[in-house]
Motif scaffolding. Sequence first.
Motif, mmCIF file in Angstrom:
data_model
loop_
_atom_site.group_PDB
_atom_site.id
_atom_site.type_symbol
_atom_site.label_atom_id
_atom_site.label_comp_id
_atom_site.label_asym_id
_atom_site.label_seq_id
_atom_site.Cartn_x
_atom_site.Cartn_y
_atom_site.Cartn_z
ATOM 1 N N UNK A 1 4.325 13.722 -10.277
ATOM 2 C CA UNK A 1 5.386 14.718 -10.357
ATOM 3 C C UNK A 1 6.079 14.709 -11.718
ATOM 4 N N UNK A 2 5.628 13.845 -12.628
ATOM 5 C CA UNK A 2 6.163 13.832 -13.981
ATOM 6 C C UNK A 2 7.248 12.809 -14.246
ATOM 7 N N UNK A 3 7.415 11.838 -13.342
ATOM 8 C CA UNK A 3 8.442 10.809 -13.515
ATOM 9 C C UNK A 3 7.794 9.548 -14.070
ATOM 10 N N UNK A 4 8.560 8.762 -14.838
ATOM 11 C CA UNK A 4 8.051 7.537 -15.483
ATOM 12 C C UNK A 4 8.561 6.311 -14.724
ATOM 13 N N UNK A 5 7.639 5.389 -14.416
ATOM 14 C CA UNK A 5 8.034 4.175 -13.698
ATOM 15 C C UNK A 5 8.612 3.150 -14.671
ATOM 16 N N UNK B 1 0.834 -1.201 0.000
ATOM 17 C CA UNK B 1 0.000 0.000 0.000
ATOM 18 C C UNK B 1 0.870 1.253 0.000
ATOM 19 N N UNK B 2 1.925 1.236 0.836
ATOM 20 C CA UNK B 2 2.859 2.361 0.873
ATOM 21 C C UNK B 2 3.541 2.547 -0.480
ATOM 22 N N UNK B 3 3.921 1.439 -1.113
ATOM 23 C CA UNK B 3 4.582 1.506 -2.422
ATOM 24 C C UNK B 3 3.671 2.140 -3.459
ATOM 25 N N UNK B 4 2.398 1.781 -3.432
ATOM 26 C CA UNK B 4 1.459 2.350 -4.401
ATOM 27 C C UNK B 4 1.281 3.855 -4.193
ATOM 28 N N UNK B 5 1.283 4.289 -2.937
ATOM 29 C CA UNK B 5 1.147 5.722 -2.661
ATOM 30 C C UNK B 5 2.349 6.481 -3.216
ATOM 31 N N UNK B 6 3.546 5.937 -3.001
ATOM 32 C CA UNK B 6 4.756 6.599 -3.494
ATOM 33 C C UNK B 6 4.782 6.586 -5.024
ATOM 34 N N UNK B 7 4.365 5.494 -5.635
ATOM 35 C CA UNK B 7 4.294 5.433 -7.101
ATOM 36 C C UNK B 7 3.398 6.556 -7.651
ATOM 37 N N UNK B 8 2.243 6.706 -7.026
ATOM 38 C CA UNK B 8 1.292 7.724 -7.496
ATOM 39 C C UNK B 8 1.892 9.121 -7.405
ATOM 40 N N UNK B 9 2.534 9.412 -6.287
ATOM 41 C CA UNK B 9 3.115 10.751 -6.105
ATOM 42 C C UNK B 9 4.237 11.012 -7.102
ATOM 43 N N UNK B 10 5.115 9.998 -7.318
ATOM 44 C CA UNK B 10 6.223 10.177 -8.260
ATOM 45 C C UNK B 10 5.692 10.353 -9.686
ATOM 46 N N UNK B 11 4.665 9.599 -10.036
ATOM 47 C CA UNK B 11 4.103 9.706 -11.386
ATOM 48 C C UNK B 11 3.445 11.067 -11.594
ATOM 49 N N UNK C 1 12.053 16.031 -5.692
ATOM 50 C CA UNK C 1 11.248 14.804 -5.630
ATOM 51 C C UNK C 1 11.308 14.196 -4.237
ATOM 52 N N UNK C 2 12.521 14.195 -3.636
ATOM 53 C CA UNK C 2 12.658 13.689 -2.270
ATOM 54 C C UNK C 2 11.778 14.492 -1.318
ATOM 55 N N UNK C 3 11.813 15.823 -1.425
ATOM 56 C CA UNK C 3 10.990 16.663 -0.549
ATOM 57 C C UNK C 3 9.509 16.370 -0.721
ATOM 58 N N UNK C 4 9.076 16.148 -1.982
ATOM 59 C CA UNK C 4 7.659 15.872 -2.224
ATOM 60 C C UNK C 4 7.251 14.534 -1.614
ATOM 61 N N UNK C 5 8.081 13.512 -1.786
ATOM 62 C CA UNK C 5 7.755 12.195 -1.229
ATOM 63 C C UNK C 5 7.701 12.272 0.288
ATOM 64 N N UNK C 6 8.663 12.980 0.905
ATOM 65 C CA UNK C 6 8.688 13.095 2.356
ATOM 66 C C UNK C 6 7.491 13.885 2.876
ATOM 67 N N UNK C 7 7.101 14.942 2.151
ATOM 68 C CA UNK C 7 5.939 15.726 2.570
ATOM 69 C C UNK C 7 4.681 14.867 2.533
ATOM 70 N N UNK C 8 4.581 14.045 1.498
ATOM 71 C CA UNK C 8 3.424 13.166 1.394
ATOM 72 C C UNK C 8 3.410 12.155 2.550
#
Length: 610
Positions: free
Chosen positions: A398-402, A386-396, A504-511
């Motif tokens: 933000x304009x990054x490709x998985x 569940x945590x992985x899916x949340x981080x995937x969504x935030x990174x995507x 990106x690190x700041x955004x993931x940590x804020x989330x």
Amino acid sequence: MPTISVDKAALFKELGREYTTEEFDELCFEFGIELDEDTTNSERPIVDGKQEPPQLKIEIPANRYDLLCFEGISLMLNIFLGRKSLPNYRLVPPQGELETIIVKEDTARIRPYVSGAILRNVTFDQARYDSFIALQDKLHQNLARQRTLVSIGTHDLDTIKGPFTYEALPPKDIRFVPLNQTKEMDGEELMTFYEKDKHLGRYLHIIRDSPVYPVIYDSRRVVCSLPPIINGNHSKITLNTKNVFIEITALDKTKLEIVNKIMVTMFSQYTAEPFTIVSEHNNETRVVPDLSPRTTQAEVSYINQCCGLNLSPEEICRLLKRMAYNAKPSNESPNLIDVDVPPTRADVLHQADIMEDVAIAYGFNELPRSFPSKSGTIAQPLPVNKLSDIIRTEAAMAGWSEVLPLILCSHDENFAWLNRKDDGQAVKLANPKTLEFQVVRTSLLPGLLKTIRENKHHTVPIKVFEVSDVAFKDLSLERKSRNERHFAAAWYGKTSGFEVVHGLLDRIMAMLKCTFVTGEKNLDNPAVANSHYWIEELDDPTYLPGHAASIHVRIGGKEHVIGALGILHPSVLEKYDLKYPVSTLEMNIEVFLPKKKNESAMRNDRSNSK
């Protein structure tokens, strides 16, 4: 699943009555096997001028090695029908000395394990002889994986003399007359002679390129066999053979003993009494085969719950007797039964296997049918997923490709190409097929960099990320390794892009509600007291000096170093054939889980949530 053919008339004679095709098909279904074909009304081949008698082709579960021959099927069906009692397999000490196989240390270079048995006073006819040979072939194709793991040799004991030796010698030093041949050959000549043989040619590769070949000699240096290829002609068995010497060589000790037990138990019914062999392996002596039953326990409540029944321990024991088990209620607890698993049942690994046999004996069609209202649950993801899916969504967003690269990589890609030393924590493949797949990755960076390398013709910048597992050795665990969920990202462009990766690190940590702090970490600030992070300068050869930082978090009063970010060193870029700068981020995200649990605890939670 393997299919075996048995003589229809002979099997029905053993079962004590004639069956119609429909009746026998129903019997097979009840026992857990399947009638594939009855050739009574089909065109049958001509053998020695006579038409082949009607055959029953029966499909057997791949793990029921005891049903791969006529003897096994007829015995188990008779026990299931209550016509025969459980067989009492036992070893009988010989009147003289035990026969011995002495194993030389050099065999560890090619095929390290050997086992054996002797069947005394065998009474063969053509049908029994054919079944004996067919069982060997079925075991070779099934459990033995085309003889690569296990190979069986059978010999007329009266033509050879123990003690026997198992050795590994250069091919030129091994000379004998192969089975059904008249010319003596050495090991190299034999390989050339059989390379176009339709039957044996497919097995030559197993030992052909080895500097030594395995060989079994008797006390007079007569070659018994060259496993796993062929036996010697000197000791071949015939219909007149009375004493059979069985030798089995292998790469896997467990499968070795399974094959030995199956061969002995299936055909001991045709002997006066089975004898034993002592096998000595590098000063470790053992008597084989071990025909004692394995003792285990099963829970009455578990069996009843799975089957939807309410059987007493005594009723379950009676049902298990139909499936060739010895079972009785346990003295330890009224919820337990003691079960003796026969030596023929290598497939019984857990009480779930015992439960399945109880269901078969009771009758699958007789089990009560109901909707799973009591056991139905709503599926939930594991917290780490569940945590992985949340981080995937935030990174995507933000304009990054998985990306999803392979979890295996070469040793150099995982260490040397990243300017890292092998710390002994990587899980290494014992026999990798290519240099590209030598270790299980301990970092996500090699996969990201290889992905960029293969797509560098695309427009820059390239922004990719991955959320996946890496693996490390952990001798404290049963599996001797552990998985760790990581998040990694890489920026490839004409500028370093370090500030973008940091963003990106700041955004993931804020989330993740983890606050960034500076200076002395400001621990007295209530807003950051529970969960916060900061970065510190890092001296790591993977990154450009002065352009890397380690990521620190404090969660619940505990400090963790969870990863690093920085601009990769030019030597790393050169190894991966990248001409523009690359900035990367990698961190362990499992520290953000509310409470880390192992997999079994998570499964227990889910099963208890009914």
